[in-house]
Design a protein around this motif. Sequence first.
Motif, PDB file in Angstrom:
ATOM      1  N   SER A  28      39.644  44.264  46.303  1.00  0.00           N
ATOM      2  CA  SER A  28      39.325  44.890  47.647  1.00  0.00           C
ATOM      3  C   SER A  28      40.218  44.256  48.719  1.00  0.00           C
ATOM      4  O   SER A  28      40.614  42.944  48.390  1.00  0.00           O
ATOM      5  CB  SER A  28      37.613  44.660  48.152  1.00  0.00           C
ATOM      6  OG  SER A  28      37.397  43.270  48.235  1.00  0.00           O
ATOM      7  N   SER A  31      38.974  39.608  53.766  1.00  0.00           N
ATOM      8  CA  SER A  31      38.130  39.822  54.785  1.00  0.00           C
ATOM      9  C   SER A  31      38.755  39.310  56.198  1.00  0.00           C
ATOM     10  O   SER A  31      38.210  38.992  57.180  1.00  0.00           O
ATOM     11  CB  SER A  31      36.835  39.159  54.624  1.00  0.00           C
ATOM     12  OG  SER A  31      37.018  37.865  54.274  1.00  0.00           O
ATOM     13  N   ASN A  84      31.354  46.250  45.064  1.00  0.00           N
ATOM     14  CA  ASN A  84      31.788  45.155  44.447  1.00  0.00           C
ATOM     15  C   ASN A  84      31.658  44.998  42.960  1.00  0.00           C
ATOM     16  O   ASN A  84      31.384  43.800  42.378  1.00  0.00           O
ATOM     17  CB  ASN A  84      31.589  43.839  45.241  1.00  0.00           C
ATOM     18  CG  ASN A  84      32.626  43.831  46.632  1.00  0.00           C
ATOM     19  OD1 ASN A  84      33.468  44.745  46.667  1.00  0.00           O
ATOM     20  ND2 ASN A  84      32.395  43.156  47.680  1.00  0.00           N
ATOM     21  N   LYS A 539      40.395  45.873  56.264  1.00  0.00           N
ATOM     22  CA  LYS A 539      39.357  44.967  55.753  1.00  0.00           C
ATOM     23  C   LYS A 539      38.295  45.221  54.991  1.00  0.00           C
ATOM     24  O   LYS A 539      37.794  46.624  55.546  1.00  0.00           O
ATOM     25  CB  LYS A 539      39.033  43.874  56.869  1.00  0.00           C
ATOM     26  CG  LYS A 539      39.788  43.425  57.888  1.00  0.00           C
ATOM     27  CD  LYS A 539      40.890  42.354  57.054  1.00  0.00           C
ATOM     28  CE  LYS A 539      41.822  42.188  58.095  1.00  0.00           C
ATOM     29  NZ  LYS A 539      43.212  41.274  57.480  1.00  0.00           N
ATOM     30  N   ASP A 540      37.924  44.881  53.867  1.00  0.00           N
ATOM     31  CA  ASP A 540      36.752  45.163  52.949  1.00  0.00           C
ATOM     32  C   ASP A 540      37.067  46.551  52.348  1.00  0.00           C
ATOM     33  O   ASP A 540      35.905  47.141  52.130  1.00  0.00           O
ATOM     34  CB  ASP A 540      35.622  44.821  53.728  1.00  0.00           C
ATOM     35  CG  ASP A 540      35.210  43.289  53.808  1.00  0.00           C
ATOM     36  OD1 ASP A 540      36.130  42.585  53.184  1.00  0.00           O
ATOM     37  OD2 ASP A 540      34.323  42.993  54.285  1.00  0.00           O
ATOM     38  N   SER A 542      37.475  48.689  49.213  1.00  0.00           N
ATOM     39  CA  SER A 542      37.196  48.344  48.031  1.00  0.00           C
ATOM     40  C   SER A 542      37.661  49.365  46.907  1.00  0.00           C
ATOM     41  O   SER A 542      37.276  50.773  47.014  1.00  0.00           O
ATOM     42  CB  SER A 542      35.779  47.833  47.828  1.00  0.00           C
ATOM     43  OG  SER A 542      35.401  47.526  46.490  1.00  0.00           O
ATOM     44  N   ARG A 554      31.828  49.782  53.606  1.00  0.00           N
ATOM     45  CA  ARG A 554      31.770  48.486  54.566  1.00  0.00           C
ATOM     46  C   ARG A 554      33.030  48.011  55.138  1.00  0.00           C
ATOM     47  O   ARG A 554      33.151  46.925  55.443  1.00  0.00           O
ATOM     48  CB  ARG A 554      31.170  47.746  53.890  1.00  0.00           C
ATOM     49  CG  ARG A 554      29.534  47.853  53.464  1.00  0.00           C
ATOM     50  CD  ARG A 554      28.961  46.926  52.665  1.00  0.00           C
ATOM     51  NE  ARG A 554      27.455  47.480  52.141  1.00  0.00           N
ATOM     52  CZ  ARG A 554      26.809  46.796  51.160  1.00  0.00           C
ATOM     53  NH1 ARG A 554      27.022  45.617  50.923  1.00  0.00           N
ATOM     54  NH2 ARG A 554      25.733  47.511  50.850  1.00  0.00           N
TER      55      ARG A 554
END
Length: 560
Positions: A28, A31, A84, A539-540, A542, A554
């Motif tokens: 992913s 962050s 995840n 960001k994030d 995945s 997310r």
Amino acid sequence: MKKAKWSLVLSFVLALSLVLSACGSSSSSDSGKKSGASNKLASKQELKFAITADIPTLDPNLATDTTSTNAIDMTQSGLTRMHNNKFEWDLAKGEPKVSADKKTYTFTLRDQKWSDGKPVTAQDFVYGWHRQNDPNAKPAYNFLFASVGIKNAAKIQNQDDSLYGKYDQLGVKALDDKTLQVTLDQPAPPFFYSILSQPQFFPVREDVVKKNGSKYATSADTMLYSGPFVLSDWKKGTGWTYKKNKDYWNAKATKLETVDFKVVKEQGTAINLYKTGSIDEVGLSAEYVDQFKKTNASEMKSALESGTFFLYINQKTNKNLKNLNLRKALNAAIDRDGLVNSILNNGSAGSDYIVPKNFVAGPDGKDFRSADPDGFSAGSASEAKDYWNKAKKELGIKTLKLNFLSQDSSSTQQLNQYVANQIKKNLPGVTVTINAQPWANYLKLNQEFKFDLAFSGWFPDYQDPMTYLDMWTSKNPQNTTGWSNKKFDSLLQSALTGTADQQKRWDNLLAAEKLMMSEYPIVPLYQSGHTWVEKPYVKDLSFPSYGPEIDFARAYITQH
């Protein structure tokens, strides 16, 4: 029972250069905690993608491809959700009540509304599961119910059984609006909770299906939503848009307000869209990897996926291929490092194994591959020649002609030629003729055993080694090698039914892979990888090894 999966595999093989790589990777985006990176949310939370094909269907009964299942994953909810590479409780409030014999699971549901404001009920789950096992509803992927051991599923799906089609006998029951009871034929396998995150196990509203009939789930307004996003717009052949579902029970975890997908068939066009900032992520096929290493290295990411690719060896109709030394020679003849580094160049890893790395851990918490990390190599190129010389003596031959069946996509042409050249180079006297076919014809020829070698691949149906191993049992229709081993079949049958002792089950799966690879009925080639570029403000985002192909539930955008 995996016939639908087979067509999916072929579409994957044909789509090695898809803008969004099939099945994702176990990675992913970071962050934003690195020095100099902003953690402040951008005022506009919009993520933009390009993809080579439209959504084939949004109906869980018909979905067999990753584009469809990804859309369903993002807009619907099940008892669990993958994130995840681990399952989380979604519409189930938490751990179910489990009976003493570990065959009955009673789930309590959260308060969740459909997008029309009505509550999601346990009966919606019952209807969805019944519909998946009703032959009149033409379910395309319902073998998962039998794979996980839902009571009577295997019998209901078996045309020769007296319970065939009697979906009301399936092991699922609504005790009340908020209580769902699930019964299994034997204690649940270790992947039980994770498989419940698959679209086939999602709730479906009966009244909506009946109201829309054959048009159900064919447009944004002929279905309902219960997941992190709703489909707000779907222009067939052009693209689609997701909007945040503010009524989703965990909406606070969803930061993105809008996610746009644009259908772009040519990767060169998608690359240009990325360079101009019109999209935020793009997968890279081999020819673009080196280019971006020079110009956008800081935006490049790479990770292994859960796909395994290999050559079938047909010993059913080519009797020479029954010879073990010949099969060892074929395995040892191919330089896998050269294949993944020079031809694929996308983060893939050469493999001498069946079950991929970093896919699932056993009862001891260790990855399946930790027992045999390097797999089961047959040896070097020089050893390949030794095996070939032994085989020639045993078979009484001096030369051998092999028909190599593969797909005719542009992404497989170089691979086909590389494999053929490796065999001819390292096994003097062997000639290889490439038979590149459109995937539908490839499937037909493969199932009819009209080949000597055939290139293929496999992605997981559930989070367990069994999904890679059971296709090689004697009676599985996907085992188009002609190889059969009673001990192998027995080990997998024990793993299927002996779910109570998890360590023994795990040991049986390890032993089965080792036994199979001692006889080399296939030529493992590589575990697929995914290399992509992604804007630093994303960001994030995945790409899990199991679950959604691409998980943006997310993800978020930082100030830039």
